[in-house]
Scaffold this active site. Sequence first.
Site, PDB file in Angstrom:
ATOM      1  N   GLU A  37       0.912  -1.130  -0.002  1.00 15.86           N
ATOM      2  CA  GLU A  37       0.058  -0.045  -0.024  1.00 15.86           C
ATOM      3  C   GLU A  37       0.988   1.195  -0.003  1.00 15.86           C
ATOM      4  OE1 GLU A  37      -3.637   1.573   2.784  1.00 15.86           O
ATOM      5  OE2 GLU A  37      -2.730  -0.269   3.256  1.00 15.86           O
ATOM      6  N   ARG A 262       4.325 -13.038   9.959  1.00 11.94           N
ATOM      7  CA  ARG A 262       4.781 -11.710   9.892  1.00 11.94           C
ATOM      8  C   ARG A 262       6.271 -11.563  10.484  1.00 11.94           C
ATOM      9  NH1 ARG A 262       1.089  -7.695   8.400  1.00 11.94           N
ATOM     10  NH2 ARG A 262       2.130  -5.689   8.995  1.00 11.94           N
ATOM     11  N   LYS A 272       3.913   1.034   9.489  1.00 12.00           N
ATOM     12  CA  LYS A 272       4.140   2.427   8.751  1.00 12.00           C
ATOM     13  C   LYS A 272       3.566   3.450   9.384  1.00 12.00           C
ATOM     14  CE  LYS A 272       2.947   0.222   4.858  1.00 12.00           C
ATOM     15  NZ  LYS A 272       2.229  -0.168   3.284  1.00 12.00           N
TER      16      LYS A 272
HETATM   17  P1  ATP Z   1       2.050  -1.683   7.746  1.00 13.46           P
HETATM   18  O1  ATP Z   1       1.308  -2.009   8.872  1.00 13.46           O
HETATM   19  O2  ATP Z   1       3.679  -1.804   7.951  1.00 13.46           O
HETATM   20  O3  ATP Z   1       1.744  -0.833   6.846  1.00 13.46           O
HETATM   21  P2  ATP Z   1       0.932  -3.740   5.851  1.00 13.46           P
HETATM   22  O4  ATP Z   1       0.845  -4.991   5.985  1.00 13.46           O
HETATM   23  O5  ATP Z   1      -0.386  -2.629   5.968  1.00 13.46           O
HETATM   24  O6  ATP Z   1       1.867  -3.326   6.977  1.00 13.46           O
HETATM   25  P3  ATP Z   1       1.357  -3.206   2.965  1.00 13.46           P
HETATM   26  O7  ATP Z   1       2.069  -2.134   2.364  1.00 13.46           O
HETATM   27  O8  ATP Z   1       0.053  -3.736   2.743  1.00 13.46           O
HETATM   28  O9  ATP Z   1       1.710  -3.200   4.536  1.00 13.46           O
HETATM   29  O10 ATP Z   1       1.962  -4.631   2.982  1.00 13.46           O
HETATM   30  C1  ATP Z   1       2.479  -5.222   1.654  1.00 13.46           C
HETATM   31  C2  ATP Z   1       2.931  -6.620   1.529  1.00 13.46           C
HETATM   32  O11 ATP Z   1       3.950  -6.749   2.626  1.00 13.46           O
HETATM   33  C3  ATP Z   1       1.669  -7.621   2.242  1.00 13.46           C
HETATM   34  O12 ATP Z   1       1.644  -8.599   1.490  1.00 13.46           O
HETATM   35  C4  ATP Z   1       2.257  -7.555   3.847  1.00 13.46           C
HETATM   36  O13 ATP Z   1       1.424  -8.837   4.150  1.00 13.46           O
HETATM   37  C5  ATP Z   1       3.582  -7.638   3.736  1.00 13.46           C
HETATM   38  N1  ATP Z   1       4.293  -7.334   4.978  1.00 13.46           N
HETATM   39  C6  ATP Z   1       4.037  -5.980   5.547  1.00 13.46           C
HETATM   40  N2  ATP Z   1       4.705  -5.964   6.749  1.00 13.46           N
HETATM   41  C7  ATP Z   1       5.218  -7.343   7.015  1.00 13.46           C
HETATM   42  C8  ATP Z   1       5.838  -8.054   8.070  1.00 13.46           C
HETATM   43  N3  ATP Z   1       6.152  -7.164   9.154  1.00 13.46           N
HETATM   44  N4  ATP Z   1       6.459  -9.033   7.697  1.00 13.46           N
HETATM   45  C9  ATP Z   1       6.238  -9.669   6.660  1.00 13.46           C
HETATM   46  N5  ATP Z   1       5.474  -9.285   5.535  1.00 13.46           N
HETATM   47  C10 ATP Z   1       5.138  -8.045   5.819  1.00 13.46           C
HETATM   48 MG    MG Z   2      -1.735  -1.726   5.162  1.00 15.91          MG
END
Ligand code: ATP
Ligand code: MG
Length: 555
Positions: A37, A262, A272
């Site tokens: 995202e 994760r 983020k």
């Molecule tokens: P955040 O809470 O940091 O914004 P998110 O999952 O909302 O994390 P996205 O940008 O949607 O962030 O993530 C893109 C991809 O990265 C998704 O497939 C997500 O599952 C993966 N991802 C995000 N954070 C992690 C993590 N800590 N470990 C492994 N994979 C991750």
């Molecule tokens: Mg997200």
Amino acid sequence: MSEEIISTNFITDFVVEDTAEGGAYEGKKVHTRFPPEPNGYLHIGHAKAICVDFGTAERFGGICNLRMDDTNPTKEDVEYVDAIKEDIHWLGFDWDDRFYFASQYFDDMYGFAVELIRKGLAYVCELTPEQMRENRGDLTTPATSPYRDRPVEESLGLFERMKNGEFPDGSMTLRAKIDLASGNFNMRDPVIYRINRIPHHRTGDKWCIYPMYDFAHPIEDAMEGITHSLCTLEFEAHRPLYDWVINNITAPCKPRQIEFARLGINNTVMSKRKLRQLVEDGYVAGWDDPRMPTLCGLRRRGYTPAAIRSFCERIGVTKVNSTVEYSFLENCLRDDLNENAQRVMCVLDPVRLVITNYPEGKTESFEVENNPQREEDGTRTITFSRELYIEAGDFLEEKVKGYNRFYPGNEVRLKSAYIVKCTGCEKDENGKVTTVFAEYDPETRGGDTPDGRKVRGTVHWVNTGDCIEAEVRLYDNLFTDPEPDTGDKNFLDYINPESLRIMTGCKIESSVKGAEAPKSYQFMRLGYFCIDSDSKPDALVFNRSVSLKDGFKKK
Ligand code: ATP
Ligand code: MG
């Protein structure tokens, strides 16, 4: 990228089954995607996902798309798109020309929603968000909606009018008609479209209804021909809905969702939203502050793509969420730099050392190895004279048990140069040592004793005549608590006030002249350091990437 294609794990086992004879994707090219995202910079958790997504495809000779998941118009910021691309390339992965935005499928999603309504599998519901919450039921009571059995034609008309902007935000939703009594609440007629008048950074004002993630994501995957949609564990309970969407629309393909754990790392935060707060509220200097777990922060800190990929490989891919110690990540960097970083001498907290029996005005040169781990890295010249700098901490006025460095009467090796014997010191009016005195043994050139006598202590030094002054930034954990954002803790309460220590007036050997970011060095006896992007030719700035010692303790 080449060396570490991902090793086998439960995901690769599934892929092997699926692509084997009789499997769901027999004869098909493995096709994955990484769907960030674009609401912030990528962090080390994303690096794991990138290695899993791109690495799995690569292992099977397949391909991986990069897709900006921009279905939610409230948070996106185009600023981040380029940074995300840069970070993925830096890690060593490439999506070729397969770069997409989820928003480019909004028309398809709308069409599939209409298809579901026509099939009697979706309906327009007029419960407000509060009413929906009140009517969601519990484990023993099903959810309810008085709109569930409204005629298909009526829902079709209302949905079109929702799209045309005839109803206020939040007044209606489109819900999938699945199972109000399901033990999985995600299946209790989930909302798949809501009204939200927020302009979208790519589609502008075209839409005032937006699809929910659980409806949008399977469609995005299907539109791109994804075979394996790899995501993190929190989506496991959403998989029945993912499959329901895929199975009930005329999807161009049927991707399989597989979830993995994760990544969490202690003494830091990984969301983020929280990282952005650290930046916006000025707790750190920016997204690329070397204390941040972002990829740009780690890069500035001196992390190499190889070290991060090796970390992702070593933590493995499982279905058990766990927190990895920061020192494990540091170990991966240390292993890489130990092999690859040039050695130099730098004195962080200098005190003058005068070799009283060394001729005044004389300068000697020594050819020393750049890296004892790798002969092919060649040698460099260091210079030696009567006046040097050593670390203030390498001198004590009186002997302490176990201390082998400078104290009056003790012999010490000046690394690669000579054995010297400490003869005393001079102090200022405050009692602070300003100069240490020693005499050298001319027979010990190179640092060896011809008579085989033991000299226990070896210290690093630089020549006052040609050393360069530098600023060195030492970093520690950004948070004092190993898990600053668990439970009801406010992570901001655990900011480490000593996470950055700036040392000025450090003295480094002249061989680093002209070096630019992000070059890494081992400062002998001190650790691995890299040139910071703030560095200028006449004002060098270094970051400590990682100390020499391994602080990793097995739990
Ligand atoms: P955040 O809470 O940091 O914004 P998110 O999952 O909302 O994390 P996205 O940008 O949607 O962030 O993530 C893109 C991809 O990265 C998704 O497939 C997500 O599952 C993966 N991802 C995000 N954070 C992690 C993590 N800590 N470990 C492994 N994979 C991750
Ligand atoms: Mg997200």
